[in-house]
Scaffold this active site. Structure first.
Site, PDB file in Angstrom:
ATOM      1  N   GLU A  90      19.859  -6.677  -1.487  1.00 12.82           N
ATOM      2  CA  GLU A  90      19.199  -5.706  -0.618  1.00 12.82           C
ATOM      3  C   GLU A  90      19.254  -6.020   0.882  1.00 12.82           C
ATOM      4  O   GLU A  90      19.337  -5.105   1.702  1.00 12.82           O
ATOM      5  CB  GLU A  90      17.729  -5.563  -1.036  1.00 12.82           C
ATOM      6  N   ARG A 133       6.013  -3.504  -0.060  1.00 13.32           N
ATOM      7  CA  ARG A 133       7.124  -4.150   0.639  1.00 13.32           C
ATOM      8  C   ARG A 133       7.333  -3.530   2.027  1.00 13.32           C
ATOM      9  O   ARG A 133       7.674  -4.230   2.982  1.00 13.32           O
ATOM     10  CB  ARG A 133       8.412  -4.101  -0.183  1.00 13.32           C
ATOM     11  N   GLU A 183      15.722   1.874 -12.554  1.00 14.89           N
ATOM     12  CA  GLU A 183      14.722   0.839 -12.833  1.00 14.89           C
ATOM     13  C   GLU A 183      13.555   1.428 -13.614  1.00 14.89           C
ATOM     14  O   GLU A 183      13.012   0.793 -14.506  1.00 14.89           O
ATOM     15  CB  GLU A 183      14.243   0.230 -11.509  1.00 14.89           C
TER      16      GLU A 183
END
Ligand SMILES: Cc1cc2nc3c(=O)[nH]c(=O)nc-3n(C[C@H](O)[C@H](O)[C@H](O)COP(=O)(O)OP(=O)(O)OC[C@H]3O[C@@H](n4cnc5c(N)ncnc54)[C@H](O)[C@@H]3O)c2cc1C
Ligand code: FES
Ligand code: FES
Length: 1354
Positions: free
Chosen positions: A1286, A905, A827
């Site tokens: 995920e 997160r 990413e």
């Protein structure tokens, strides 16, 4: 290099590849078979995943003819290790050679593809070839054969279940028929599937009962593929072995030599010829399987100018039987030895004679994988003298003798005991001496022998400690006359515990002996704190555990009754029977046939992946003028760069230039959130592996060789490696992130209990099978640059490259057809490699390619963040949580990268799925001298959630209530507020939870586990259930957008492009399904070619599980625009076809190309105020897992896992179930196996598949059931589906807590009742040392700070 003149032949190098004869007059013996077939023959189906025989991606089949026995041998081989010359006179079959989509698929290719066993596809050709080789040798294998064939293959995507199910169809009766009633009736009805059947039927829900009835109810389906449609396998249709290889001189009777620039390869065919060669060239290296030498050459920079291959010398290939045992030639490979021993054990009348042979056979099961065993020789294992060799302890304890010979001194026999090894990988052998054979003796009637091995992963792994133990008694008594114990992994060589053994002679075999041997062994095999290998107390405990197992087993052999409770020390339950079930909702009966949404369509390019036709970045054919870039990286964790000397490197022929910061025309600073990293380090390096420069050369070999010659002079600075170091030095990237809700102090006051604790979660290597790769092509005008890459984030990479080149974004095009896995690792951490490649291409103005070696990739590209969680939780005596304070610390490495977002997160996931009335969560981003850690599936959530489950499990212990009860009590409900104040709507977590407990028969199995544990002291079972709730959206609001571009061509075919990257997750397949629904055309008319920044601009990374949601809606938008334009033509010609309407629109000058765009509405979160909606919705799930642990070694096995997940209305149940199983398996690796170890100076020790263990085929739960929750449409995204990439990963924590449950039982038996800390991963050393007993108590853990540890977990 001049020829040695010995055994040389004038014959060219010849082999057959896929039936075609290859003749090479100028073969380079330095090349591996893989490099040869990929670069010279342009057969790119076989992949490079590791170059060390550890992943199987390069597997090919080699066939050879034995003129003596007139037999053909087919064997799988790691082409990455096989020297090209080793296949002289043989036939090689690659994945392209067995068939292709252009012809007719081979059943092996068809079944893996249609059974959904290929996701990213990078491992697929290797798996296909392992299975193909198995079938060539055994057309109707059983499941054990299949498991065994795959010991040397890894897959990071699928979780293995679909591959096993697909290939089960080759077994007799086709294995489990999925409830449809196979040839022999349904196994689930007739109970023919063995021991686990009891559990499966105990666990039977209505659905399972329905399934066993062969049908479905309420539209629930259990069939993800139709085995009835598979092409039958007909082994008579296989290609024949090239007749020329049976008749010509190639069949091995003639010696040959092949002379390369730096290396000469000799293949003598007689022993005198070999001895002569060694006499003249004592430094010449003997090679057989090349499984040691290949690794030394590749990773330790060794060059052996003369290699002598001894595979064709009969004296070294013979196995002969004598009165006293067997003689095994040194070049006999391990498969041949295994087969011989198995046969011999069966044949021999006096079974006691073969006890050593049985131990060898048992050990070979755990020795590497088939590909290695097929070529690796007995002699190679002995002569290498690795301290963790698996065979040497057995040979030494058995009292084997070795035959050594040289031309000068003739032959001598030496005992293979402690005097044979003189130091680390050193023996008493003279340089000109060769090992001819080993004599393995028979055992006598009153002699017993067993072997032991403990490794981090059970299959295909090197030992932590291994042992061979032999005892002989006076006939008719239990008095010891001889005891011999050899251990590997306890010193620089395999060692024999001679003192202990001798002191036991004359002693009776009874319980007293165990404690005396233990005390003596502990003294004789000491490991000082900081000893190489680390885990000192664990390794010492293992030696005692092995002896204890041996003691009890021999006791039983002596007909002494061993108590049933103690027998568990050496018995093992065979969990090999593999079962699985998948349940999903079928599409409604009226759904049009063109609409493929909701159907389990196979991955759109699965067939190409299975045939090796699928093109990955490094498979792109070489471009005229192309060069290769090898990176020059820091070898220090923290240092000033004093000087860089490139002179020696630039002097090498074929080297073009050195690139560095000086060649960056634009900005040398890069980053994803902020630009805080140098592309090329200038004055200081901050971690090992940081890029300093690069060598551009003609090819990879030259570039890599030259890069190693670049000398960097450093001035070392103190590094910070661990979280604890960073806390102590207050080294943080930014201010802590805080989420606060309610009044925690008041909550604590209202609590009956308060507990405090901490837990660590280790990092995780992405281990995508395809490493980082880039091909940069300067276009020659207007500063244009096109880069093919393996990246999840094309637009961001485009921006970084353009900034570095100093050009506008519109000059840089980034393209990607598919990735061989990403998982977050591509990413942002791909920026550095892609930009460096572009800078190099810009400098030389020629195309430049780079692909990281596996070890480089692991050292340089960052991992999942290791976390430390410190918590204080207050709760009522009933177990209801009142207040929580959690501090989360992430080891972020040198730069921001995505770390602050990952921490966000983690903080938002600190509740997992529980209601937290009052909470303060604080996230600290620790800055250390590790490579920058980055996104990884789950993005911080699994770490935050594991902390939550840790305190939750402690609450249960404190309150004395069951684990599942306390979880159930605290589960969040519909309409309640999370700790970040988002209301839970359509909350199905309780439904998942309850359904999962019910389907898994949790309550009855809890009782079974408890009673099993009462009956077994040394093996324990554990059971645990874990829920999950995963928020879907990028937390950064602006990122929740996507684009699409759809063209309809005049023949009616449709080309879809969108923002997302295909990396195995099936995104393109789902997008085609979405387009089929909204364009109302069958999926076969729709195609997706690639993702590119010039098709859809300004895209977001394919990440956060949101690929289908965002792109699906963008595709829908574009489809609706097009349908709107086509509508008049449909109305005008209602009976017309799609093609008619398209043609009519075209002729009417209507645009048949449309863009689509989507942004997620109504989301956004204010961190200051703790309000808003960070997530669009949540995906929920629950899992129950049961494990068995070996308390004496720390080994474990997952017996069964049941998962229930809410994925809304699944767009593609096969893909979603694949994501659940793959995510779970990756999580299983995170929480149990994948152990990152660094030395205190910041060097990664666990590099490559040899040292870093991801789950393998053998780690699949022996029963693995997945159900998709029914009737839960999600109106917040495309086709009422839910994101799935995920969320399932965390469910593997059920295994972690099941292990903890099992340990708790072991501790209770040892009289230890207090709560204990178990950090993740629950590796064998942690499990063993938590199971305290009389053996572990002999060793004291060294006090931290009083010594330098061999490794640290950062
Ligand atoms: C992926 C992988 C997994 C592995 N797993 C295991 C494992 O589980 N357990 C384990 O113990 N090992 C393991 N190994 C190590 C290795 O496979 C074994 O040591 C193997 O037996 C070596 O045999 P070889 O024929 O490939 O050796 P080669 O690499 O060909 O040679 C090894 C050494 O032996 C010397 N040699 C070979 N034959 C003779 C001879 N006749 N006379 C004198 N010298 C000789 C060579 O010169 C060389 O120095 C693994 C290796 C790999 C790559
Ligand atoms: S590339 Fe050969 S085994 Fe991994
Ligand atoms: S499909 Fe196996 S590694 Fe991706």
């Amino acid at each position: 290099m001049p020829s040695t003149g010995i055994g040389t032949s004038t014959e060219p190098f010849v082999f057959f590849c896929n039936g075609r004869k290859v003749v090479d007059e100028d073969v380079d013996p330095e090349l591996t078979l893989l490099t040869y077939i990929r670069t010279k023959l342009r057969l790119t189906g076989s992949k490079l995943g590791c170059a060390e025989g550890g992943c199987g991606a390069c597997t090919v089949m080699v066939s050879s003819y034995d003129a003596d026995t007139k037999t053909i041998r087919h064997f799988s081989v790691n082409a990455c290790l096989a020297p090209i010359c080793s296949v002289h006179g043989m036939a090689v079959t690659t994945v392209e050679g067995i068939r292709s989509t252009r012809t007719k698929l081979h059943p092996v290719q068809e079944r893996i593809a249609k059974a959904h066993g290929s996701q990213c596809g990078f491992c697929t050709p290797g798996i296909v070839m392992s299975m193909y080789t198995l079938l060539r040798n055994n057309p109707v294998p059983n499941m054990d054969d299949i498991f065994s064939a795959f010991e040397g293959n890894l897959c990071r995507c699928t979780g293995y279940r679909p591959i096993l199910e697909g290939y089960k169809t080759f077994t007799k009766g086709g294995g489990c028929c999925g409830g449809r009633g196979g040839q022999n009736g349904c196994c689930m009805m007739n109970g023919s599937n063995g021991d686990n059947r009891e559990q499966a039927t105990n666990g039977a829900s209505d659905e399972l009962t329905n399934r066993t009835n062969g049908g479905n109810s309420d539209g629930v389906s259990t069939a993800l593929f139709q085995a009835d449609d598979f092409t039958p396998y007909d082994s008579s249709q296989e290609p024949i072995f090239p007749p020329e290889l049976m008749t010509s001189s190639l069949t091995a009777t003639k010696s040959v030599s092949f002379v390369g620039k730096r290396l000469t390869w000799h293949r003598p065919v007689t022993l005198p010829e070999l001895l002569n060669l060694k006499a003249q060239h004592p430094s010449a290296k003997i090679v057989v399987g090349n499984t040691e030498i290949g690794v030394e050459v590749k990773f330790k920079n060794q060059l052996y100018p003369i290699l002598v291959c001894t595979t064709h010398i009969p004296d070294l290939q013979e196995i002969s039987v004598t009165d006293s045992g067997i003689h095994v030639g040194a070049s006999v490979n391990l498969t041949t030895l295994d087969e011989f021993l198995k046969k011999h054990i069966k044949q021999i009348q006096q079974s006691h004679k073969t006890r050593v042979f049985s131990a060898i056979v048992e050990m070979l099961k755990w020795f590497a994988g088939h590909q290695i065993r097929n070529v690796a020789a007995v002699g190679g294992n002995i002569v290498t003298g690795s301290p963790i060799s698996d065979l040497n302890p057995l040979f030494m304890a058995a009292g084997c003798t070795l035959e050594l010979e040289s031309q000068k001194n003739g032959r001598r026999s030496v005992k293979m005991d402690q005097s044979f090894y003189t130091g680390y990988r050193r023996t008493i052998m003279q340089a000109d001496e060769v090992l001819v054979s080993i004599h393995i003796p028979y055992t006598s009637q009153n002699e017993y022998f067993y072997g032991y091995k403990q490794s981090p992963r059970r299959e295909d792994d090197i030992a932590i400690v291994n042992a061979g133990i032999r005892v002989r008694f006076e006939p008719g008594s239990k008095v010891i006359t001889d005891l011999s114990m050899a251990f590997g992994g306890m010193a620089a060589t395999t060692v024999m515990a001679t003192k202990t053994s001798e002191s036991m002679i004359g002693r009776e075999w009874n319980d007293e002996l165990v404690s005396e041997v233990s005390t003596s062994l502990a003294k004789e095999l000491p490991l000082l704190p900081g000893a190489p290998g680390g885990m000192e107390t664990y390794r010492q405990s293992l030696t005692l555990s092995f002896f204890f197992k041996f003691y009890l087993k021999v006791l039983e052999d002596l007909d002494v009754k061993v108590s049933p409770v103690d027998r568990s020390a050496f018995t093992s339950v065979d969990h090999k029977n593999f079962h699985s079930a998948q349940f999903y909702q079928e599409v409604p009966s009226g759904q049009p046939s063109y609409d493929s949404v909701g159907r389990p369509d196979a991955h759109k390019t699965a067939l190409q992946q299975a045939t090796g036709e699928a093109v990955y970045c490094d498979d792109i054919p070489r471009i005229e003028g192309e060069l290769y870039l090898a990176l020059v990286t820091s070898t220090k964790a923290h240092a000033n760069i004093i000087a860089v000397d490139t002179e020696a490197a630039l002097a090498i022929e074929g080297v073009h230039t050195y690139v560095s910061a000086a060649d960056v025309p634009g900005d040398n600073m890069i980053g994803v959130i902020i630009h805080d990293e140098e592309l090329f380090a200038t004055k200081q390096v901050h971690c090992v592996g940081q890029i300093i420069g690069g060598i551009v050369a003609e090819n990879q070999a030259i570039a890599q060789r030259a890069a190693k010659l670049v000398k960097i002079q450093y001035e070392e600075l103190e590094p910070i490696i661990t979280i604890e170091d960073a806390i102590e030095k207050q080294s943080f990237l930014k201010d802590p992130l805080i989420v606060k809700k309610g009044d925690v102090e008041e909550a604590f006051k209202a609590s009956d209990h308060i507990i405090e604790g901490e837990v660590r979660i280790g990092g995780q290597e992405h281990f995508y099978l395809e490493t980082q790769c880039s091909l940069a092509i300067p276009k020659g005008e207007s500063n244009e640059m096109e880069i093919f890459m393996s990246s999840q984030s094309l637009s961001h990479t485009q921006h970084v490259i353009a900034d570095c080149l100093g050009v506008p974004y519109n000059r840089v095009v980034c393209r990607s057809k598919r990735l061989g896995g990403g998982f977050g690792g591509k990413e942002s951490r791909n920026f550095n490699f892609n930009a460096a490649c572009a800078i190099a291409a810009n400098k030389v103005n020629r195309p430049v390619r780079t692909m990281l070696d596996r070890d480089e990739d692991m050292v340089m590209s960052g991992t999942r963040h290791p976390y430390l969680g410190r918590y204080k939780v207050g709760f009522t005596k009933e177990g209801i949580v009142k207040g929580l304070v959690v501090d989360l610390y992430a080891n972020c490495g040198i730069s921001w990268d995505l770390s602050p977002a990952v921490m966000e997160r983690a903080v938002l996931s600190s509740d997992n799925a529980y209601l937290l009335p009052a909470v303060i969560v604080t996230g600290y981003t620790c800055k250390t001298n590790l490579p920058s850690n980055t996104a990884f599936r789950g993005f911080g959530a699994p770490q935050g959630m594991l902390v939550a489950e840790t305190w939750m499990s402690q609450i249960a212990v404190k309150c004395g209530i069951s684990q599942e009860q306390v979880r159930s009590l605290n589960l969040i409900r519909e309409g309640q507020l999370t700790h970040f104040n988002q209301t839970l709507n359509n909350c199905t977590v309780r439904r998942c939870w309850e359904e999962c407990l019910e389907k898994s028969c949790y309550a009855s199995r809890r009782q079974q586990v408890d009673s099993w544990n009462k009956a077994n002291r040394w093996k324990k079972r554990g059971l645990a259930a874990v829920p999950t709730k995963f928020g879907i959206a990028f937390v950064q609001k602006f990122m929740n957008q996507a684009g699409a571009l759809i063209h309809i061509y005049t023949d009616g075919s449709v080309l879809v492009s969108h923002s997302g990257v295909e990396m195995g997750q099936g995104l393109h397949t789902k997008m085609i399904q979405v387009a089929s629904r909204y364009l109302k055309v069958p999926a076969k008319k729709i195609f997706i070619s690639e993702t590119s920044t010039n098709l859809v601009p300004n895209t977001q990374p394919t990440a956060a599980s949101s690929g289908s949601d965002l792109n699906g809606n963008a595709v829908k938008d574009a489809c609706e625009k097009l349908m709107h334009r086509l509508e008049p033509f449909m109305l005008a010609n209602p009976k017309g076809t799609w093609e008619d309407w398209v043609t009519a629109a075209y002729l009417d000058r209507v645009s048949l190309s449309a863009t689509g765009f989507y942004k997620t509405p109504n989301i956004g979160y204010d961190w200051e105020k703790n309000e808003g909606m960070p997530f669009n919705y949540f995906t929920f799930g629950a899992a129950v897992s049961e494990v068995e642990i070996d308390c004496l070694t720390g080994d474990h096995e997952v017996i069964r896992t049941d998962i229930v997940m809410d994925v809304g209305d699944s767009i593609n149940p096969a893909i979603d179930i694949g994501q659940i199983e793959g995510g779970f398996t990756q999580g299983y690796g995170l929480f149990t196996l994948e152990d990152h170890r660094w030395n205190p100076k910041g060097h990664l020790l666990t590099r490559g598949p040899g040292f870093y263990k991801i789950p393998g085929f053998g780690d699949v739960p022996k029963e693995f059931n997945v159900s998709l929750l029914r009737g839960v449409p999600n109106n917040r995204t495309i086709c009422s589906s839910k994101a799935i990439g995920e969320p399932p990963l965390f469910l593997a924590a059920s295994v972690f807590f099941a292990i903890k449950d099992a340990i708790t039982s072991a501790r209770a038996d040892a009289g230890v009742s207090e709560e204990f800390r178990l950090d993740s991963p629950a590796t064998s050393d942690r499990i063993r040392m938590a199971c305290v007993d009389q053996f572990t108590k002999q060793f004291k853990e060294p006090v931290p700070g009083t010594y330098t540890p061999f490794f640290v977990r950062p």
